[in-house]
Design a protein around this motif. Structure first.
Motif, mmCIF file in Angstrom:
data_model
loop_
_atom_site.group_PDB
_atom_site.id
_atom_site.type_symbol
_atom_site.label_atom_id
_atom_site.label_comp_id
_atom_site.label_asym_id
_atom_site.label_seq_id
_atom_site.Cartn_x
_atom_site.Cartn_y
_atom_site.Cartn_z
ATOM 1 N N PHE A 38 20.325 3.510 74.947
ATOM 2 C CA PHE A 38 20.622 4.445 73.852
ATOM 3 C C PHE A 38 22.053 4.964 73.956
ATOM 4 O O PHE A 38 22.739 5.134 72.942
ATOM 5 C CB PHE A 38 19.629 5.607 73.879
ATOM 6 N N HIS A 39 22.513 5.224 75.183
ATOM 7 C CA HIS A 39 23.916 5.619 75.362
ATOM 8 C C HIS A 39 24.843 4.527 74.830
ATOM 9 O O HIS A 39 25.851 4.813 74.175
ATOM 10 C CB HIS A 39 24.190 5.879 76.841
ATOM 11 N N GLY A 40 24.513 3.255 75.103
ATOM 12 C CA GLY A 40 25.310 2.156 74.564
ATOM 13 C C GLY A 40 25.256 2.103 73.050
ATOM 14 O O GLY A 40 26.264 1.810 72.393
ATOM 15 N N THR A 41 24.078 2.402 72.471
ATOM 16 C CA THR A 41 23.957 2.413 71.017
ATOM 17 C C THR A 41 24.863 3.468 70.391
ATOM 18 O O THR A 41 25.561 3.213 69.397
ATOM 19 C CB THR A 41 22.490 2.682 70.622
ATOM 20 N N VAL A 42 24.887 4.672 70.968
ATOM 21 C CA VAL A 42 25.752 5.739 70.448
ATOM 22 C C VAL A 42 27.229 5.368 70.661
ATOM 23 O O VAL A 42 28.076 5.639 69.801
ATOM 24 C CB VAL A 42 25.423 7.074 71.134
ATOM 25 N N THR A 43 27.540 4.727 71.784
ATOM 26 C CA THR A 43 28.922 4.335 72.061
ATOM 27 C C THR A 43 29.411 3.289 71.071
ATOM 28 O O THR A 43 30.560 3.329 70.623
ATOM 29 C CB THR A 43 29.041 3.796 73.496
ATOM 30 N N VAL A 44 28.551 2.335 70.701
ATOM 31 C CA VAL A 44 28.926 1.328 69.701
ATOM 32 C C VAL A 44 29.230 2.004 68.362
ATOM 33 O O VAL A 44 30.203 1.640 67.673
ATOM 34 C CB VAL A 44 27.810 0.278 69.541
ATOM 35 N N GLU A 77 22.447 -1.141 64.126
ATOM 36 C CA GLU A 77 22.848 0.270 64.215
ATOM 37 C C GLU A 77 22.717 0.953 62.857
ATOM 38 O O GLU A 77 22.229 2.077 62.773
ATOM 39 C CB GLU A 77 24.297 0.361 64.704
ATOM 40 N N ARG A 78 23.149 0.272 61.801
ATOM 41 C CA ARG A 78 23.126 0.884 60.472
ATOM 42 C C ARG A 78 21.711 1.037 59.947
ATOM 43 O O ARG A 78 21.379 2.040 59.316
ATOM 44 C CB ARG A 78 23.942 0.038 59.479
ATOM 45 N N THR A 79 20.876 0.041 60.171
ATOM 46 C CA THR A 79 19.558 0.011 59.533
ATOM 47 C C THR A 79 18.448 0.547 60.420
ATOM 48 O O THR A 79 17.429 1.020 59.914
ATOM 49 C CB THR A 79 19.219 -1.429 59.127
ATOM 50 N N GLY A 80 18.600 0.440 61.756
ATOM 51 C CA GLY A 80 17.552 0.890 62.660
ATOM 52 C C GLY A 80 16.353 -0.030 62.717
ATOM 53 O O GLY A 80 15.288 0.361 63.224
ATOM 54 N N ILE A 81 16.467 -1.273 62.246
ATOM 55 C CA ILE A 81 15.332 -2.191 62.250
ATOM 56 C C ILE A 81 15.072 -2.697 63.663
ATOM 57 O O ILE A 81 15.954 -2.650 64.531
ATOM 58 C CB ILE A 81 15.592 -3.386 61.305
ATOM 59 N N ALA A 110 20.089 4.054 63.896
ATOM 60 C CA ALA A 110 19.672 3.860 65.282
ATOM 61 C C ALA A 110 20.190 4.967 66.186
ATOM 62 O O ALA A 110 19.785 5.048 67.353
ATOM 63 C CB ALA A 110 20.161 2.500 65.792
ATOM 64 N N VAL A 111 21.100 5.801 65.677
ATOM 65 C CA VAL A 111 21.572 6.977 66.413
ATOM 66 C C VAL A 111 20.793 8.221 65.983
ATOM 67 O O VAL A 111 20.389 9.037 66.815
ATOM 68 C CB VAL A 111 23.081 7.193 66.195
ATOM 69 N N ALA A 112 20.575 8.365 64.680
ATOM 70 C CA ALA A 112 19.855 9.533 64.176
ATOM 71 C C ALA A 112 18.425 9.578 64.711
ATOM 72 O O ALA A 112 17.880 10.654 64.974
ATOM 73 C CB ALA A 112 19.845 9.524 62.650
ATOM 74 N N THR A 113 17.818 8.420 64.871
ATOM 75 C CA THR A 113 16.484 8.307 65.475
ATOM 76 C C THR A 113 16.588 7.366 66.661
ATOM 77 O O THR A 113 17.079 6.246 66.521
ATOM 78 C CB THR A 113 15.448 7.771 64.473
#
Length: 293
Positions: free
Chosen positions: A278-284, A42-46, A266-269
Motif C-alpha cells: 500500500f505504501h508503494g501504491t501511494v508512492t506511485v 491506481e485510477r480505477t481500483g479494480i 486505490a489510494v482512497a480505499t
C-alpha cells in the motif's frame, strides 16, 4: 496510448530513473506498458486479475509493483523525480504543510499472512514494512492513515502509512525526517523547509522544540487547553506560540494535495493486504503527480 497513460514527455522524464536489471541480472522488459497497467489499477481500483489485456499478463504487472514496493525502488524513483523538479526550481520550499487522511480498508485488505516479504539480505528494509500492516480497527471498521508533507505546489514531499487510530502529532517528526530532496551536482540533500504550517493537532511541546532546534519557522495554532495550561504555569510555561493568520490561510494547499492523491481509487480505499504494498501504491500516485506539468 490510452486514457490516463503516460504521455511521451512524462515517459521521457521517468524512463531514465527506472532500473534496467532485476535482482537476478535479467533485464526488465516493457517498463512503459507495465507502469501504465499499474497506473490503470491506481485510477480505477479494480482487482489485478481484471486488468485489460493490452497491458500484458496481470501477474507480471502485480509482481513488478510488489517487488519495487518491497525493495524501495518506488521510493528511490520518487526522490529522483523530486530532485529533477528541484533542479528546475519547481518546488515551493517557502511553505510546506503537514496533514493526514484516513483511508477505509476494503475487506480484502485484511488477513495477511504473518510472513515477511522476500527481500535480499543486502537491501535495507524500508520503513513501510510494519508488523501491524498499517491497519487499525475503529467503530467504522479497518482503516489506514496516510501522513503527508506537501510543498506549496500541491505535490507530496514525504509519505508515511500508519494504522488509522494513530494520532497526528507523534508522526510530524518522522514525516519531516523523510523529506530528502537530492541536489543536482554537489551539496547535501535539501531537508529543511522555509516555513511549516499545520493544524492544531500537531501542536505539542515536543514538536515545537524540534522545529526550533532545526530553525524551521512554523505556523501552528495552540489549542485552548494547551494555552490554559501554559498560562496557569506562569513564567515556567514559556512564551506564547507565534501565529500568523495570513500564512495559516495557505494550509488548504496540503489538503488539496491529499485530495489529488485520493483521486486515485486505490489510494482512497486500501485494497492491498501488505503495508509495504500500500505504501508503494501511494508512492506511485505521488510520482504521477510529480510527472504532471
Amino acid at each position: 496510448m490510452g486514457h490516463g497513460d503516460l504521455t511521451n514527455e512524462e515517459w521521457r522524464r521517468l524512463e531514465r530513473h527506472l532500473p534496467l536489471y532485476g535482482r537476478r541480472g535479467g533485464r526488465w522488459a516493457s517498463h512503459r506498458r507495465v507502469i501504465n497497467g499499474i497506473l490503470f489499477r491506481e485510477r480505477t481500483g479494480i482487482p489485478w486479475r481484471d486488468l485489460p489485456e493490452r497491458f500484458g499478463r496481470w501477474k507480471t504487472i502485480y509482481e513488478r509493483h510488489r517487488r519495487w514496493s518491497a525493495d524501495g525502488t518506488w521510493d528511490r524513483i520518487l526522490q529522483a523525480v523530486q530532485a529533477d523538479a528541484d533542479a528546475e526550481g519547481q518546488i515551493d520550499w517557502s511553505m510546506v504543510g503537514v496533514d493526514s487522511t484516513s483511508c477505509r480498508a476494503h475487506q480484502h485488505a485484511a488477513g495477511a499472512r504473518r510472513k515477511s516479504p522476500r527481500i535480499p539480505k543486502k537491501e535495507p528494509r524500508p520503513a513501510a514494512h510494519r508488523p501491524d500492516e498499517g491497519l487499525g480497527r475503529s467503530w467504522g471498521g479497518l482503516t489506514s492513515k496516510i501522513h503527508l508533507a506537501g510543498e506549496g505546489g500541491r505535490r507530496p514531499l514525504a509519505l508515511l502509512v500508519t494504522p488509522g487510530q494513530w494520532g497526528d502529532a507523534p508522526q510530524m517528526i518522522p514525516e519531516l525526517e523523510r523529506v530528502r530532496v537530492a541536489r543536482k551536482g554537489e551539496g547535501s540533500p535539501r531537508t529543511r523547509p522555509g516555513h511549516l504550517r499545520a493544524d492544531k493537532a500537531y501542536s505539542s511541546r515536543r514538536n515545537r522544540r524540534y522545529l526550533r532546534r532545526r530553525h524551521i519557522k512554523h505556523t501552528v495554532p495552540e489549542p485552548k487547553d494547551q494555552r490554559a495550561n501554559r498560562q496557569r504555569r506562569g513564567s515556567r510555561g514559556g512564551r506564547p506560540a507565534g501565529f500568523d493568520k495570513e500564512k495559516y490561510k495557505r494550509r488548504n494547499e496540503v489538503e488539496r494535495t491529499i485530495d489529488r492523491l485520493k483521486s486515485f481509487r486505490a489510494v482512497a480505499t486500501r485494497y492491498d493486504k501488505r503495508a509495504y504494498v500500500f505504501h508503494g501504491t501511494v508512492t506511485v500516485a505521488a510520482i504521477r503527480l510529480w510527472l504532471r506539468p
